[in-house]
Motif scaffolding. Structure first.
Motif, PDB file in Angstrom:
ATOM      1  N   HIS B 244      39.837  45.686  26.410  1.00  0.00           N
ATOM      2  CA  HIS B 244      40.831  45.133  25.472  1.00  0.00           C
ATOM      3  C   HIS B 244      42.100  44.701  26.208  1.00  0.00           C
ATOM      4  N   GLN B 245      42.476  45.498  27.204  1.00  0.00           N
ATOM      5  CA  GLN B 245      43.718  45.199  27.913  1.00  0.00           C
ATOM      6  C   GLN B 245      43.581  43.974  28.816  1.00  0.00           C
ATOM      7  N   SER B 246      42.375  43.465  28.998  1.00  0.00           N
ATOM      8  CA  SER B 246      42.219  42.261  29.824  1.00  0.00           C
ATOM      9  C   SER B 246      42.997  41.087  29.239  1.00  0.00           C
ATOM     10  N   VAL B 247      43.376  41.202  27.972  1.00  0.00           N
ATOM     11  CA  VAL B 247      44.172  40.136  27.355  1.00  0.00           C
ATOM     12  C   VAL B 247      45.479  39.934  28.130  1.00  0.00           C
ATOM     13  N   ILE B 248      45.995  40.986  28.743  1.00  0.00           N
ATOM     14  CA  ILE B 248      47.229  40.862  29.536  1.00  0.00           C
ATOM     15  C   ILE B 248      46.999  39.914  30.715  1.00  0.00           C
ATOM     16  N   GLY B 249      45.960  40.198  31.489  1.00  0.00           N
ATOM     17  CA  GLY B 249      45.679  39.395  32.669  1.00  0.00           C
ATOM     18  C   GLY B 249      45.243  37.982  32.324  1.00  0.00           C
ATOM     19  N   LEU B 250      44.444  37.855  31.252  1.00  0.00           N
ATOM     20  CA  LEU B 250      43.972  36.524  30.849  1.00  0.00           C
ATOM     21  C   LEU B 250      45.146  35.626  30.474  1.00  0.00           C
ATOM     22  N   GLU B 251      46.083  36.182  29.707  1.00  0.00           N
ATOM     23  CA  GLU B 251      47.268  35.399  29.355  1.00  0.00           C
ATOM     24  C   GLU B 251      48.100  35.070  30.590  1.00  0.00           C
ATOM     25  N   ALA B 252      48.277  36.077  31.457  1.00  0.00           N
ATOM     26  CA  ALA B 252      49.099  35.855  32.655  1.00  0.00           C
ATOM     27  C   ALA B 252      48.497  34.763  33.515  1.00  0.00           C
ATOM     28  N   LYS B 253      47.186  34.817  33.677  1.00  0.00           N
ATOM     29  CA  LYS B 253      46.522  33.832  34.521  1.00  0.00           C
ATOM     30  C   LYS B 253      46.594  32.434  33.900  1.00  0.00           C
ATOM     31  N   ALA B 254      46.389  32.359  32.579  1.00  0.00           N
ATOM     32  CA  ALA B 254      46.465  31.057  31.902  1.00  0.00           C
ATOM     33  C   ALA B 254      47.863  30.457  32.056  1.00  0.00           C
ATOM     34  N   ALA B 281      42.382  42.139  35.703  1.00  0.00           N
ATOM     35  CA  ALA B 281      40.979  41.822  35.383  1.00  0.00           C
ATOM     36  C   ALA B 281      40.514  40.428  35.835  1.00  0.00           C
ATOM     37  N   PRO B 282      41.118  39.337  35.327  1.00  0.00           N
ATOM     38  CA  PRO B 282      40.559  38.031  35.695  1.00  0.00           C
ATOM     39  C   PRO B 282      40.764  37.678  37.170  1.00  0.00           C
ATOM     40  N   PHE B 283      41.836  38.204  37.756  1.00  0.00           N
ATOM     41  CA  PHE B 283      42.075  37.958  39.182  1.00  0.00           C
ATOM     42  C   PHE B 283      41.022  38.705  40.007  1.00  0.00           C
ATOM     43  N   MET B 284      40.772  39.952  39.617  1.00  0.00           N
ATOM     44  CA  MET B 284      39.754  40.748  40.297  1.00  0.00           C
ATOM     45  C   MET B 284      38.383  40.089  40.145  1.00  0.00           C
ATOM     46  N   GLY B 285      38.149  39.499  38.977  1.00  0.00           N
ATOM     47  CA  GLY B 285      36.887  38.784  38.757  1.00  0.00           C
ATOM     48  C   GLY B 285      36.693  37.705  39.812  1.00  0.00           C
ATOM     49  N   GLU B 286      37.730  36.906  40.046  1.00  0.00           N
ATOM     50  CA  GLU B 286      37.638  35.859  41.067  1.00  0.00           C
ATOM     51  C   GLU B 286      37.403  36.457  42.447  1.00  0.00           C
ATOM     52  N   LYS B 287      38.063  37.581  42.701  1.00  0.00           N
ATOM     53  CA  LYS B 287      37.923  38.233  44.008  1.00  0.00           C
ATOM     54  C   LYS B 287      36.494  38.769  44.186  1.00  0.00           C
ATOM     55  N   LEU B 288      35.971  39.378  43.122  1.00  0.00           N
ATOM     56  CA  LEU B 288      34.617  39.933  43.177  1.00  0.00           C
ATOM     57  C   LEU B 288      33.576  38.825  43.367  1.00  0.00           C
ATOM     58  N   ARG B 289      33.849  37.682  42.743  1.00  0.00           N
ATOM     59  CA  ARG B 289      32.903  36.568  42.862  1.00  0.00           C
ATOM     60  C   ARG B 289      33.122  35.774  44.154  1.00  0.00           C
ATOM     61  N   GLY B 290      34.109  36.201  44.925  1.00  0.00           N
ATOM     62  CA  GLY B 290      34.371  35.536  46.206  1.00  0.00           C
ATOM     63  C   GLY B 290      35.057  34.193  46.076  1.00  0.00           C
ATOM     64  N   GLU B 291      35.646  33.932  44.917  1.00  0.00           N
ATOM     65  CA  GLU B 291      36.280  32.625  44.708  1.00  0.00           C
ATOM     66  C   GLU B 291      37.690  32.566  45.268  1.00  0.00           C
ATOM     67  N   LYS B 292      38.388  33.677  45.169  1.00  0.00           N
ATOM     68  CA  LYS B 292      39.769  33.716  45.638  1.00  0.00           C
ATOM     69  C   LYS B 292      40.077  35.106  46.174  1.00  0.00           C
TER      70      LYS B 292
END
Lengths: 458, 458
Positions: B244-254, B281-292
């Motif tokens: 649920h708290q991923s909404v923080i990171g999703l908004e920040a990233k957007a 969350a979304p930043f870590m997602g990119e890191k885990l996927r090797g994108e950034k």
């Protein structure tokens, strides 16, 4: 929640580029100007020279300027505004649904900053002009603490010294407010104190006194005029304060215009008038110029009903009688309102600008009882999430009542009200409400006659 | 203030249409999934059936779902989010200027709602699923009170009953927090209480106890499982909460993407992990996927250093040992941190998701001492206006330190940190700091060995 997409978002935020670049001075559009402040010694209108030892030069100019409609907001102040403004204009979808009203309710929310209220809008302006004049610092008084907090924040930003005289009973009962001010580097002194002659005199006369706003004002003024490089600043009532607070109304109107919304009804709580005067400013301007009509309602506590039960006359702004005389709706500067938890509305008088506009019929006034106010506050908190300040809740009460009238008549009126602040430091009051220990004492005609009979003879 | 027009505004607000429509489940992108919760009775991974008497059905599904990357946010929750979200992404221009750093500092501010923190993001989700399941109400525990407040607000919105067990010493020391919860209609019981068997037992054994979070959890769980139509909810640590708290990171990233900003460094305070897990969350997602690649730093108090000085092992989530076992960095469920004013960070363990990511080297951790934290808090308040919560100020401390390193090296790094909440109810702590009465006790190796040696043998 309705499933249809809302045409108007829950919150309208202006872009930075859409924020006001000038304050609006409603006096410029008043045919009858607010009555001038009088020098109590001479009985004549105060001059810039009379005010110079007490107030900053630029603020005196703003105080006395009845003609310039727009006064530019200096860039440094606009930068500070950008840290916590624009404040949101909120569509109260959830409250509307709870009430089952066809009315459209909007509120301009000024509580999303650490001072917890709109007071910061004028505090930062006054601190800026003090800094620009090369002063060392400013002095002020505070009761409940909102104004003192706002001024502390503003002074911290500009590196100005800030001396706050806090009414002793509040100082003792509200240690958290005091601590917030200390965090921003202000020195907070319980009033009456031994730091001023007037404080010493009062303490000698009434050793056990817990202080009053009037006494704190007197101490703050004395401290300013007897200390090189200091001036006194005030958070409400004055024309300059209403000028700075016009940013509230200007933003609200710009946000409404953006979505083609026109309010039928504008509602604000009224203590000294800083919030109400600011909220209604540009709307009132249109009304004064005959361009549009709005119903405008000032809401005051039944325990301190200056507009609805006071007289329109010259009176002292403070109980200590050190400030100039102002013509205003007043209950007499000796009037002591009964216990009311909306500290920001416990003022015996009303801004001269609003008093004149009310006297001419440009706005209405109504008063509400305390328990009804907290009932509205709780309903609002539970539907809109925000825990409102008791002061703001006076406006909420009337907005709800008007929305319920619309429910009966089926009218789809658009209501705008000012939500001036949050109630985080007012939980003692909420507790009394929950425990059924809140009183609704209303002054009798005799009470009012007593204090009104002592108005200065001008 | 610089006179040039800022390219990036002070505050970036997303439009309603840009707000996230789904939560992001970082587990889906983790090659090694977080270790499963274990049933303490069987030592085997918990099943949906094990958890059904305690938690809501839909939340159990979310808790156990390691595969679905995006989970839709129901429309009712999105409507509620619109009342207080999007939260602003703020460019800390004033702090940067005060520090004289070439670094660009951003913070995602979650404190502009009455709960005063990010906790509301998960509270409203958990209340929604409880309502949807047809339950009468929910139970929970609260220490400092943020979570209890958030849950009260969420329950008021959906018309759910809300029973909060508040650690007795907080109940007595923080009557204002309690009063806020009452305003939202919650019943608040000091724990331990006579309302539960476990409470009675504890009171019999330790008549003078002022309670603990572990005991309050036990009471809340008992109340839920022994009352028809009730479930228990928790505000941190769990996978569902981080979802649920991923909404923080999703908004920040957007918001950052909108202006073409990429953070070099992401910093968050870490107690149970709800805020940090959500922000990254979304930043870590990119890191885990090797994108950034991003440098990610968890900041914990030196007095409760689970990541930096704990062990990675199975442990009880609560001192009362009624909850499932979780594999996490832990100091042992019997660890009692020394007095620390960041109540939200006084947790012996850490979210299983963050523990696994830390163990694999996807993020760093550091610990900071209390007085250094308040020093940063005060500097932040005086330049950025906002009075930060002690918890959030841990992240501020490290952000400032990193910005000062940039000043030395001349690097123009972009720093993002999470400002989880406001400190309005933490003025006792600020007062101690101002009065020089704040301690910086750090547990000795012997202290930690003592509690870590008592971990359950799995």
């Amino acid at each position: 929640m309705s499933k249809e997409e809302k045409k108007v978002p829950y919150k309208i935020y202006l872009e930075e580029s859409e924020m006001p670049k000038a304050w609006y001075n409603v006096r410029a559009d008043m045919k009858v100007k607010p009555a001038p402040l009088l020098n109590p010694a001479t009985g004549k209108p105060v001059t810039e020279a009379d005010l110079a030892p007490v107030f900053c030069d630029e603020l005196i100019k703003q105080e006395l300027d009845n003609d310039t409609p727009y006064i530019e907001i200096p860039e440094e102040i606009r930068s500070f505004y950008k840290m916590y403004r624009p404040s949101p204009l909120v569509r109260a979808y959830c409250l509307e649904e709870k009430l089952g009203t066809p009315a459209k309710i909007y509120y301009k929310f000024e509580g999303n900053n650490t001072s917890g209220s709109h007071k910061l809008n004028s505090a930062i302006a006054q601190a800026y002009y003090a800094k620009k004049q090369g002063l060392k610092g400013v002095t002020t008084e505070t009761g409940a603490g909102q104004w003192g907090t706002a001024l502390s924040m503003a002074c911290a930003y500009f590196g100005l010294d800030c001396k706050v005289f806090m009414v002793k009973c509040s100082y003792e009962q509200k240690p958290f407010r005091r601590e917030v001010m200390r965090t921003y580097g202000a020195s907070v002194t319980p009033s009456p104190s031994m730091e001023t002659e007037i404080g010493k005199k009062i303490l000698q006369e009434f050793p056990g006194t817990t202080g009053s706003l009037g006494c704190a004002i007197s101490e703050a003024v004395e401290k300013a005029v007897t200390n090189e490089g200091y001036r006194y600043v005030l958070g409400s009532v004055l024309n300059q304060v209403l000028l700075h607070q016009s940013v509230i109304g200007l933003e609200a109107k710009a946000a409404m215009d953006k979505y083609g919304i026109t309010p039928d009804l504008i509602i604000g709580c009224a203590g000294g008038g800083s919030n109400l005067g600011g909220l209604i400013a540009p709307f009132m301007g249109e009304k004064l110029r005959g361009e549009k009509d709005y119903r405008i309602i000032a809401v005051e506590p039944a325990s301190c009903p200056s507009l609805t039960r006071g007289v329109y006359a010259y009176d002292f702004c403070d109980t200590g009688k050190v400030c100039p005389l102002a013509k205003m709706y007043t209950l007499g500067s000796g009037f002591i309102p009964s216990a009311n938890h909306a500290g920001g509305l416990r003022y015996h008088g009303m801004s001269s600008i609003l008093s004149e506009l009310y006297d001419e019929g440009y706005m209405e006034a109504t008063s509400v009882e305390q328990t009804k106010v907290f009932e509205a506050a709780e309903m609002f908190a539970r539907s809109e999430g925000i825990l409102p300040a008791p002061e703001s809740s006076h406006a909420i009460r009337v907005a709800i009542d008007e929305a319920l009238k619309c429910k009966e008549t089926g009218e789809e009126k658009t209501i705008l009200f000012g939500l001036t602040g949050t109630g985080y430091f007012d939980m003692v009051a909420y507790g009394k409400y929950h425990d059924g220990e809140m009183s609704d004492y209303i002054p009798t005609d005799e009470d009012l006659q007593e204090s009104i009979s002592k108005l200065p003879k001008i």
